[in-house]
Design an enzyme around this catalytic site. Structure first.
Site, mmCIF file in Angstrom:
data_model
loop_
_atom_site.group_PDB
_atom_site.id
_atom_site.type_symbol
_atom_site.label_atom_id
_atom_site.label_comp_id
_atom_site.label_asym_id
_atom_site.label_seq_id
_atom_site.Cartn_x
_atom_site.Cartn_y
_atom_site.Cartn_z
ATOM 1 C CB ILE A 190 -0.934 -0.029 1.230
ATOM 2 C CG1 ILE A 190 -1.946 -1.160 1.074
ATOM 3 C CG2 ILE A 190 -1.636 1.314 1.419
ATOM 4 C CD1 ILE A 190 -2.688 -1.531 2.329
ATOM 5 C CG ASP B 297 -3.088 3.232 9.658
ATOM 6 O OD1 ASP B 297 -2.860 2.039 9.927
ATOM 7 O OD2 ASP B 297 -3.089 4.140 10.517
ATOM 8 C CG ASN C 84 -6.005 -0.306 18.030
ATOM 9 O OD1 ASN C 84 -6.669 0.413 18.766
ATOM 10 N ND2 ASN C 84 -5.811 -1.586 18.277
ATOM 11 C CD GLN D 101 -1.390 -1.156 6.668
ATOM 12 O OE1 GLN D 101 -2.014 -0.880 7.689
ATOM 13 N NE2 GLN D 101 -1.464 -0.421 5.574
ATOM 14 C CD GLU D 102 -2.507 1.902 13.263
ATOM 15 O OE1 GLU D 102 -2.929 1.143 14.155
ATOM 16 O OE2 GLU D 102 -3.081 2.971 12.944
ATOM 17 C CD GLU D 103 1.050 -2.297 15.115
ATOM 18 O OE1 GLU D 103 0.923 -2.810 13.979
ATOM 19 O OE2 GLU D 103 0.253 -2.539 16.063
ATOM 20 N N GLY E 120 -8.401 -5.305 8.120
ATOM 21 C CA GLY E 120 -9.131 -6.025 9.162
ATOM 22 C C GLY E 120 -9.025 -7.540 9.069
HETATM 23 N N1 AR6 Z 1 0.430 -3.605 2.041
HETATM 24 C C1 AR6 Z 1 -0.589 -4.426 1.667
HETATM 25 N N2 AR6 Z 1 -1.098 -5.387 2.451
HETATM 26 C C2 AR6 Z 1 -0.561 -5.560 3.651
HETATM 27 C C3 AR6 Z 1 0.515 -4.768 4.118
HETATM 28 C C4 AR6 Z 1 1.014 -3.742 3.246
HETATM 29 N N3 AR6 Z 1 2.012 -2.950 3.601
HETATM 30 N N4 AR6 Z 1 0.850 -5.170 5.352
HETATM 31 C C5 AR6 Z 1 0.015 -6.179 5.649
HETATM 32 N N5 AR6 Z 1 -0.844 -6.433 4.641
HETATM 33 P P1 AR6 Z 1 -3.056 -6.168 9.801
HETATM 34 P P2 AR6 Z 1 -5.799 -5.699 10.725
HETATM 35 C C6 AR6 Z 1 -1.929 -7.430 4.598
HETATM 36 O O1 AR6 Z 1 -3.046 -7.427 10.581
HETATM 37 O O2 AR6 Z 1 -6.249 -7.112 10.657
HETATM 38 C C7 AR6 Z 1 -2.409 -3.456 14.207
HETATM 39 O O3 AR6 Z 1 -1.901 -3.768 15.464
HETATM 40 C C8 AR6 Z 1 -1.578 -8.775 5.190
HETATM 41 O O4 AR6 Z 1 -2.284 -9.762 4.462
HETATM 42 O O5 AR6 Z 1 -2.003 -5.157 10.076
HETATM 43 O O6 AR6 Z 1 -6.745 -4.616 10.302
HETATM 44 C C9 AR6 Z 1 -3.316 -2.248 14.257
HETATM 45 O O7 AR6 Z 1 -2.829 -1.268 15.149
HETATM 46 C C10 AR6 Z 1 -2.102 -8.665 6.595
HETATM 47 O O8 AR6 Z 1 -2.361 -9.926 7.177
HETATM 48 O O9 AR6 Z 1 -4.469 -5.427 9.877
HETATM 49 C C11 AR6 Z 1 -4.582 -2.869 14.743
HETATM 50 O O10 AR6 Z 1 -4.572 -3.043 16.148
HETATM 51 C C12 AR6 Z 1 -3.374 -7.888 6.377
HETATM 52 O O11 AR6 Z 1 -3.004 -6.929 5.379
HETATM 53 C C13 AR6 Z 1 -4.596 -4.216 14.067
HETATM 54 O O12 AR6 Z 1 -3.219 -4.520 13.783
HETATM 55 C C14 AR6 Z 1 -3.920 -7.211 7.597
HETATM 56 O O13 AR6 Z 1 -2.927 -6.472 8.253
HETATM 57 C C15 AR6 Z 1 -5.331 -4.174 12.762
HETATM 58 O O14 AR6 Z 1 -5.363 -5.455 12.220
#
Ligand code: AR6
Length: 525
Positions: A281, A291, A294, A308-310, A426
């Site tokens: 992204i 992003d 959270n 991803q976010e961190e 998510g």
């Molecule tokens: N670009 C595209 N896709 C990505 C990338 C990227 N840079 N990074 C990860 N993915 P997740 P959530 C995909 O778990 O479930 C944090 O602690 C990859 O398939 O970060 O919404 C926040 O602060 C990954 O498994 O997002 C929240 O507390 C999927 O995106 C919580 O995580 C989901 O990434 C949010 O969790």
């Protein structure tokens, strides 16, 4: 890259609308009751923007960040002393000390945080500087970078001359700061100077805000925590060697109940879609980059979190300052950040994440010195305990509204709406179903008038499934309303574990198509 095979499907990425010098799809920086501008306008032609107002004007109330340099922030002269002094004077004295080790640094920080003397341990930072880094790098940190961070922190009242407003629940408000102001605020976070931000408990003043002081970041010794620290240290090294000259706008976007879409009656057709197994992204230049947030922005960035976010927050550490003033996001709110710079290269993910070196961000800027980079923070629902509830109408609506809060074009933006760059929102830590979330994001994009670039994070099956579904929906002229309706009908059956989800849609909408004898002449754009 050398791949023979084309890794994407749908519309080419290059065909999607993006931010550029000819498409500034951004609102202007102009002070108003809903936009607080902390720099002087018009902008100076060279160097960082000057602060506004010219000299420090104190505000100490529940609507603004409680500034470490406020004379109202007071502290006992020493432990158990009855003499109260300005806490900033204690901070100034402490930060002028020589710091040649992590112990020295910790002692300095504890001088104005005495209550945490037995609680805060900077063993992660210690491990990094004493064991992980080369001696030379460590010396450079103590001799150059750390004193420079201290001076940047101490310049706070000269650089940030008014307390930033808090971006509180249920109010749309923007704040624009210079990158240098952000750097000085973050330097204060590094030295843990923000008052009232350490106490825990639901009754505390900042219980509904993320942590901002960096003490937790210095605690963890795990590899990923050390790599995040390297990113932060590199950021400070960079901004203290050469002052950044741009500006950044943070907008909390709240959609009031009366402005929420009526999804079922929306007749918009689906927008263009690009689906890619390669690419991230943050690499989608000029797109509205999601992003996966959270509701407490930044999530575990100051702890062990490293998804991803961190990762995004440590690659562009200016994002961290959102934690200072953004109250926990509610269901129909998002934070949109315009203009952050990427300082770090990241490699790997989660436990394999490593700092890959310094990054030179050459993204062009707009008329207000903001990089043409826009990030939208939206928090999905955490479905870990009962993933099956995500198919219920109420949760589908919640996620549609949340995505819309993040994707709605900001008020007074000019130019053509830029495409959204997203992916499995998510669906990692928060355990959602990517097929459902992709359709929800597609519907929200359609409503907001944006195209969509979806990065599947290497998942080829997901790419192919999404594109096949998309073509089917387009060929059947399925509107947003019809799509949401079928999602709701699927959820109403009650038992789904998600395995038959796409089948259900094909089956239901196939029937819908022949029942209504709708046109099938439209093909994908
Ligand atoms: N670009 C595209 N896709 C990505 C990338 C990227 N840079 N990074 C990860 N993915 P997740 P959530 C995909 O778990 O479930 C944090 O602690 C990859 O398939 O970060 O919404 C926040 O602060 C990954 O498994 O997002 C929240 O507390 C999927 O995106 C919580 O995580 C989901 O990434 C949010 O969790």
């Amino acid at each position: 890259m050398g791949e023979q095979e084309v890794h994407w499907r749908g519309s080419p990425l290059s065909s999607l609308t993006r931010l550029s010098s000819t498409n500034l799809n951004l609102p202007p920086v102009s002070p108003s009751p809903t936009h607080t501008v902390l720099v002087k306008l018009p902008l100076s032609t060279s160097g960082p923007a000057l602060p506004h107002p010219t000299s420090y004007t104190d505000v100490w109330d529940q609507h603004h960040v409680r500034m470490p340099c406020s004379p109202k922030s007071q502290y006992p002269l020493s432990k158990n002393s009855d003499v109260i002094v300005s806490r900033w004077s204690v901070i100034c004295q402490a930060l002028c000390r020589d710091m040649n080790s992590v112990e020295d640094f910790q002692k300095v920080v504890l001088e104005y945080n005495t209550r945490y003397a037995s609680k805060w341990k900077f063993r992660g930072l210690q491990y990094l500087l004493e064991r992980e880094l080369e001696e030379e790098e460590s010396e450079l940190f103590f001799h150059n970078t750390l004193p420079a961070i201290a001076s940047l922190a101490l310049r706070l009242p000269q650089l940030v001359t008014q307390a930033p407003p808090l971006l509180t629940k249920h109010a749309t408000h923007s704040v624009t700061l210079s990158q240098l102001q952000i750097a000085s605020l973050l330097a204060n976070a590094f030295f843990c100077t923000f008052p009232r931000r350490n106490a825990k408990g639901s009754e505390t003043e900042y219980a509904s805000y993320p942590d901002i002081n960096f003490n937790r970041l210095f605690f963890h010794k795990e590899k990923r925590a050390l790599e995040k620290l390297k990113c932060i240290i590199n950021y400070f090294r960079r901004v203290t060697i050469k002052e950044p000259t741009g500006n950044v706008t943070f907008t909390r976007q709240h959609i009031s109940t009366s402005d929420l879409p009526s999804w079922l009656s929306c007749t918009n057709l689906l927008p263009r879609l690009h689906v890619d197994t390669v690419g991230l992204i943050e690499e989608a230049e000029g797109l509205l980059q999601v992003d996966f947030a959270n509701k407490f922005l930044g999530g575990g960035v100051l702890g062990l979190g490293c998804v991803q976010e961190e990762i995004r927050f440590v690659l562009s550490p200016e994002l961290l300052i959102s934690r200072l003033f953004t109250q926990v996001l509610d269901n129909t709110e998002a934070l949109i950040i315009t203009g952050v710079e990427e300082f770090n290269i990241g490699n790997g993910y989660s436990s394999t994440f490593i700092w890959g070196g310094s990054c030179q961000d050459t993204t062009p800027k707009d008329l207000w010195g903001r990089r043409l980079c826009q990030v939208t923070a939206i928090d999905a629902v955490h479905f870990t305990k009962q993933p099956q509830i995500q198919y219920r109408e109420s949760f589908i609506k919640r996620e549609l509204n949340k995505a819309y809060a993040g994707f709605r074009v900001l008020d007074k933006s000019t130019g053509a709406p830029i495409a959204v760059a997203t992916g499995n929102w998510g669906c990692g830590a928060f355990r959602g179903n990517p097929r459902l979330k992709a359709l929800i994001q597609l519907a929200a994009c359609a409503y907001a008038g944006r195209d969509l670039a979806y990065f599947t994070f290497g998942d080829e099956k997901l790419r192919d499934d999404l594109v096949t579904m998309y073509i089917f929906l387009k060929e059947n002229n399925v509107t947003v309303g019809a799509l949401v309706q079928v999602l709701n009908q699927h959820g109403a059956r009650g038992t789904s574990d998600g395995s038959d989800f796409f089948h259900y849609i094909y089956h239901s909408l196939g029937a819908y198509d022949s029942d209504t004898d709708s046109e099938t002449t439209t093909t994908t754009k």
